[in-house]
Design an enzyme around this catalytic site. Structure first.
Site, short mmCIF file in Angstrom:
data_model
loop_
_atom_site.label_atom_id
_atom_site.label_comp_id
_atom_site.label_asym_id
_atom_site.label_seq_id
_atom_site.Cartn_x
_atom_site.Cartn_y
_atom_site.Cartn_z
N HIS A 159 0.70 -1.46 -0.18
CA HIS A 159 -0.01 0.02 -0.07
C HIS A 159 0.85 1.26 0.11
O HIS A 159 0.47 2.29 0.49
CB HIS A 159 -0.97 0.09 1.22
CG HIS A 159 -1.84 -1.10 1.45
ND1 HIS A 159 -2.83 -1.29 0.75
CD2 HIS A 159 -1.47 -2.41 1.97
CE1 HIS A 159 -3.33 -2.60 1.11
NE2 HIS A 159 -2.58 -3.09 1.69
N SER A 286 14.76 20.50 -16.55
CA SER A 286 13.54 21.25 -16.95
C SER A 286 14.40 22.50 -17.54
O SER A 286 15.17 23.11 -17.23
CB SER A 286 12.92 21.85 -15.40
OG SER A 286 12.26 22.86 -15.90
N LYS A 292 16.08 21.07 -11.49
CA LYS A 292 15.15 19.58 -11.73
C LYS A 292 16.13 18.62 -12.41
O LYS A 292 17.00 19.04 -13.19
CB LYS A 292 13.90 20.14 -12.48
CG LYS A 292 12.97 20.76 -11.93
CD LYS A 292 12.29 19.75 -10.91
CE LYS A 292 11.33 18.70 -11.46
NZ LYS A 292 10.16 18.97 -12.22
N GLU A 299 9.93 7.43 -16.83
CA GLU A 299 8.66 7.89 -17.11
C GLU A 299 8.14 7.24 -18.48
O GLU A 299 7.02 6.96 -19.05
CB GLU A 299 8.78 9.26 -17.13
CG GLU A 299 8.76 9.98 -15.73
CD GLU A 299 8.85 11.41 -15.52
OE1 GLU A 299 7.83 12.09 -15.76
OE2 GLU A 299 9.83 11.66 -15.52
#
Ligand code: ARG
Length: 466
Positions: A159, A286, A292, A299
């Site tokens: 979880h 970024s 970043k 991804e």
């Protein structure tokens, strides 16, 4: 104005297809990549025709030489593919006809229906081999990451809540199991592909005295003992697209696995976890926020899995409801399969590259796994060994957790008096439970995360991968 047909089937037509229809119906823009398999199929078929006396040995040799020359041109990028010739089969056959008179006999006892089925079975055997190798590459990178971090402990999660401590390699080897099942699945698909369609013709075979077993042997459609394997029903052979679905299914499931792996890595690289640092070479920055560093390879692995599932869905939908046998719809079976193959192969490589450059932040892992609550189950097990029923033990430990919370201390900071107040079965030695190494060493059943078991798994994967 309609022009006469260029196609091999043009005999009964007075007019050729409209320009728009040619554009719409061509497949050569994507099925040209089947050329090596198409040529292999044509060579085996013509060898069989010569073997049974339907063409002469001289004609066979001329056909073979012509096909070799055409394939060499294709591989050198010098072959001119013609859209008006529809597909890879007609392009190659017409080019051969221009060079070799005997080419007019090549299509004897053959249809593009059994030809494309053959090309694709050869393709699947090849593609499954390639993908298995690429998955092995990812597995090797995974093993190396496990070896470099053998003694690192992390919390395992359910979880997405900290559950119980495990060695990092135990988590990595969970991924390994997933990848190895994928690899084995591609081996199964290759075995299913290993049946020769040639001789099924368009739908009902041929009246000519061909030798299907000869062709099958020549193309390597043989069992472990070298016995030829030929498909057993001509109608099923030209209508069947199970392999396409099985292959795309194996790719889609691989996609699900790499997506889950990627998700773990994305979480682990976040500032909230910071268990790992992923390599610059597989991350991007970024354009706006200078600080970043984004886990883009992961991804995209997660994103590509959607595409792999989509391809599977396209094929399932394409095949459902089609009357037997061949229908032109089936030409749409190739783009999703090729895309799944290409994306699966590159995903395996990118996963390997990302894992190879991954570094583990040992301090962060140690801090996370130091949470004594991770051993609450071990406390219950301790009580069980004192003769307490597990349900009662579970309840008692729950009360201890609550007590620690109200006192604002760690579970391991409670006194013996504290815990004995909750359950009399606690002894003075109870705090030993919180020795992590000791806790792990107790998990020694097969498949558990104890050090002996993890060592066994290291030995197993090393043997398999080296
Ligand atoms: N390009 C076709 C395909 O991929 C080859 C088979 C064509 N057969 C036919 N009867 N038109 O499906």
């Amino acid at each position: 104005m309609a022009k006469p047909s260029h196609a091999t089937w043009g005999g009964r037509f007075t007019a050729g297809p409209a320009e728009l229809m040619l554009q719409f119906s061509e497949s050569v823009s994507f099925d040209r990549r089947l050329a090596p398999f198409d040529v292999a199929g044509s060579k085996a078929h013509s060898a069989m025709l010569a073997h049974v006396g339907l063409i002469t040995k001289k004609e066979r040799d001329a056909i073979h030489a012509g096909l070799d020359a055409i394939l060499a041109e294709i591989e050198a990028g010098k072959f001119t593919w013609e859209t008006k010739l529809e597909d890879v089969h007609m392009n190659i056959e017409q080019a051969l006809t221009k060079r070799v008179p005997a080419a007019a006999k090549l299509h004897t006892a053959r249809s593009r229906n059994d030809q494309i089925a053959t090309d694709m079975r050869l393709f699947f055997k090849h593609a499954c081999g390639v993908v298995q190798e690429r998955i092995r590459g990812a597995e090797r990178a995974l093993l190396a990451a496990a070896e470099a971090n053998r003694d690192v402990l992390i919390p395992g999660y359910t979880h997405l809540q900290r559950a119980q401590p495990v060695y990092l390699p135990h988590h990595l080897f969970a991924w390994m199991e997933m990848l190895e099942r994928d690899r084995a699945r591609f081996a199964d698909v290759a075995a299913h592909a290993n049946w020769c369609p040639l001789g099924s013709g368009a739908i009902a075979g041929t009246t000519l005295p061909i030798d299907r077993e000869f062709t099958a042997k020549a193309l390597g459609f043989v069992d472990a003992k070298g016995r030829p394997q030929v498909t057993q029903n001509s109608m099923d052979t030209v209508a069947d697209r199970d392999l396409f679905i099985e292959f795309a299914g194996a790719c889609a499931l691989f996609g699900v696995h790499i997506s889950r792996i990627a998700e773990d890595l994305i979480l682990w690289m976040s500032s909230e976890f910071k268990f790992v640092e992923l390599p610059d070479a597989f991350c991007t920055g970024s354009s706006l926020m200078p600080q970043k560093k984004n886990p883009d390879s992961c991804e995209l692995l997660r994103g590509k899995s959607a595409r792999l599932q989509g391809n599977l869905h396209t094929l399932l939908t394409l095949a459902k409801g089609l009357p037997l046998t061949y229908n032109r719809d089936l030409q749409e079976d190739k783009p999703p399969v090729f895309d799944s193959f290409d994306q699966t192969a590159i995903c395996a490589d990118v996963l390997a590259g990302t894992l190879a450059g991954m570094t583990v932040n040992r301090e962060r892992c140690a801090a996370a796994v130091a949470d004594p609550a991770l051993l609450a189950t071990d406390v219950a097990d301790y009580l069980v060994l004192q003769g307490v029923a597990f349900r009662d033990a579970h309840h008692a430990v729950g009360a201890i957790v609550r007590l620690a919370e109200t006192k604002g201390v760690g579970l391991n900071e409670l006194t013996v008096a504290d815990v004995q107040g909750v359950h009399p079965a606690f002894k003075a030695d109870w705090a030993e439970i919180f020795d992590l190494k000791r806790a792990l060493a107790k998990r020694e059943g097969t498949g558990m995360p104890g050090p002996k078991q993890v060592a066994r798994q290291f030995a197993r994967w090393k043997k398999l991968l080296r």
